[in-house]
Design an enzyme around this catalytic site. Structure first.
Site, PDB file in Angstrom:
ATOM      1  N   ARG A  63      -2.459   8.701   0.918  1.00 38.14           N
ATOM      2  CA  ARG A  63      -1.855   8.197   2.149  1.00 38.14           C
ATOM      3  C   ARG A  63      -0.438   7.723   1.894  1.00 38.14           C
ATOM      4  NH1 ARG A  63      -3.867   3.683   3.557  1.00 38.14           N
ATOM      5  NH2 ARG A  63      -3.141   3.801   5.696  1.00 38.14           N
ATOM      6  N   LYS A 128     -10.533   0.271  -6.711  1.00 38.62           N
ATOM      7  CA  LYS A 128     -10.601   1.462  -5.858  1.00 38.62           C
ATOM      8  C   LYS A 128     -11.383   2.569  -6.537  1.00 38.62           C
ATOM      9  CE  LYS A 128      -7.656   4.669  -3.292  1.00 38.62           C
ATOM     10  NZ  LYS A 128      -6.433   4.757  -2.495  1.00 38.62           N
ATOM     11  N   ARG A 256      -4.759 -11.575  -1.189  1.00 35.68           N
ATOM     12  CA  ARG A 256      -4.677 -12.643  -2.188  1.00 35.68           C
ATOM     13  C   ARG A 256      -5.956 -13.448  -2.152  1.00 35.68           C
ATOM     14  NH1 ARG A 256       0.814 -13.715  -0.130  1.00 35.68           N
ATOM     15  NH2 ARG A 256       2.210 -12.617  -1.503  1.00 35.68           N
TER      16      ARG A 256
HETATM   17  C1  BTN Z   1      -5.530   7.709  -0.669  1.00 36.30           C
HETATM   18  O1  BTN Z   1      -6.271   6.923  -1.269  1.00 36.30           O
HETATM   19  O2  BTN Z   1      -4.347   7.442  -0.473  1.00 36.30           O
HETATM   20  C2  BTN Z   1      -6.114   9.005  -0.183  1.00 36.30           C
HETATM   21  C3  BTN Z   1      -6.454   9.913  -1.322  1.00 36.30           C
HETATM   22  C4  BTN Z   1      -7.048  11.230  -0.849  1.00 36.30           C
HETATM   23  C5  BTN Z   1      -7.237  12.191  -1.987  1.00 36.30           C
HETATM   24  C6  BTN Z   1      -7.956  13.431  -1.560  1.00 36.30           C
HETATM   25  S1  BTN Z   1      -8.412  14.448  -2.927  1.00 36.30           S
HETATM   26  C7  BTN Z   1      -8.834  15.740  -1.847  1.00 36.30           C
HETATM   27  C8  BTN Z   1      -7.784  15.776  -0.769  1.00 36.30           C
HETATM   28  N1  BTN Z   1      -6.632  16.547  -1.210  1.00 36.30           N
HETATM   29  C9  BTN Z   1      -5.556  15.799  -1.355  1.00 36.30           C
HETATM   30  O3  BTN Z   1      -4.440  16.210  -1.733  1.00 36.30           O
HETATM   31  N2  BTN Z   1      -5.829  14.532  -1.030  1.00 36.30           N
HETATM   32  C10 BTN Z   1      -7.197  14.356  -0.625  1.00 36.30           C
END
Ligand code: BTN
Length: 266
Positions: A63, A128, A256
């Protein structure tokens, strides 16, 4: 992922095809990004429902324009992660909360200890474990949604990350990427169809039951602080601030925990 991986493509197809006519499952040894590929295909007019799995992504995206790395080295095998995107035409009345509903589906399919950090990160023990990236492409009247999910399966190198990541084998020691996909895929399609029919409201309490931020002091990107109060029936994060209850619809939120030095889960 190595070539020995046996992907349960047929079992997934059998579970999903009756609900999604024209559905296919595709596994690629390598691609830049499963989201990028499905968005390319959609813009070229390919709008059929598809589950695209990549054994290795060379340019995974997260994101807010961030990169998504499945491991320390993009050239190495990515067997430590599951990376896939589900693409399908979608026509909900209201799109708000889709990524939260997807998060609910993923955690419910995997383990009771998994939590959700608004808007759509999956956490395990305050680290995460997985991320979700949803993009859409419009072609004429049709809107095609690409729902990308990346899940750490095995321990990975934490170099360069603000906080060390979590991985699924911490709670499911025997699992692998293929089994994880089998657990997630069909419930995810059901969730998305339910969201399309009824929106986010039916998912509100399910999200709040897994909410990792509830009761924590959070700092919003505009500097405002408050206590997170779960999400409303549109998926907006409710934060009780000195100026009253704020509803946050799109913002990065840093956290926090009281009594600990400030640190961020971003
Ligand atoms: C995030 O945490 O910011 C989102 C991550 C999303 C990763 C997945 S892996 C499969 C799909 N292809 C990508 O390039 N991104 C999503």
């Amino acid at each position: 992922m190595n070539s020995l991986t046996r992907w349960p493509a047929e079992a997934i197809w059998e579970a999903i095809a009756p609900e999604l006519p024209g559905f296919t499952v595709e596994v690629l040894p390598q691609i830049d990004s499963t989201n990028t590929e499905l968005m390319r295909r959609a813009r070229a007019g390919q709008l059929e429902p598809v589950l695209l799995v990549a054994e290795q992504q060379t340019a995974g995206r997260g994101r807010l324009g961030r990169d998504w790395h499945s491991g320390a080295d993009s050239r190495q095998s990515s067997s430590g992660a599951l990376t896939f995107s589900l693409g399908l035409p979608l026509a909900p009345r209201d799109w708000s909360g889709l990524s939260l509903a997807v998060g609910v589906s993923v955690v419910q399919s995997l383990h009771p200890d998994l939590q959700l950090k608004w808007p759509n990160d999956v956490w395990l023990h305050e680290r995460k474990l997985a991320g979700i990236l949803i993009e859409t492409a419009s072609l004429g009247q049709v809107r095609y949604a690409v729902i990308g999910v990346g899940i750490n399966i095995k321990a990975r190198d934490a170099a360069g990350l603000a906080t060390p990541p979590a991985w699924l084998r911490e709670v499911l020691p025997e699992t692998d990427a293929a089994q994880t996909l089998l657990r997630i895929a069909a419930p995810l399609v059901r969730t998305i169809k339910a969201f399309e029919a009824s929106g986010f409201a039916p998912f509100q309490s399910l999200f709040n039951a897994r909410d990792a931020l509830g009761g924590l002091t959070v700092t919003l990107s505009d500097g405002l602080c408050g206590v997170a109060q779960g999400v409303d029936n549109t998926g907006a994060l409710q934060v009780l601030t000195a100026q009253g209850l704020k509803k946050i619809t799109s913002s990065e939120v840093s956290v926090r925990p009281t009594g600990a030095p400030p640190y961020e889960f971003l």
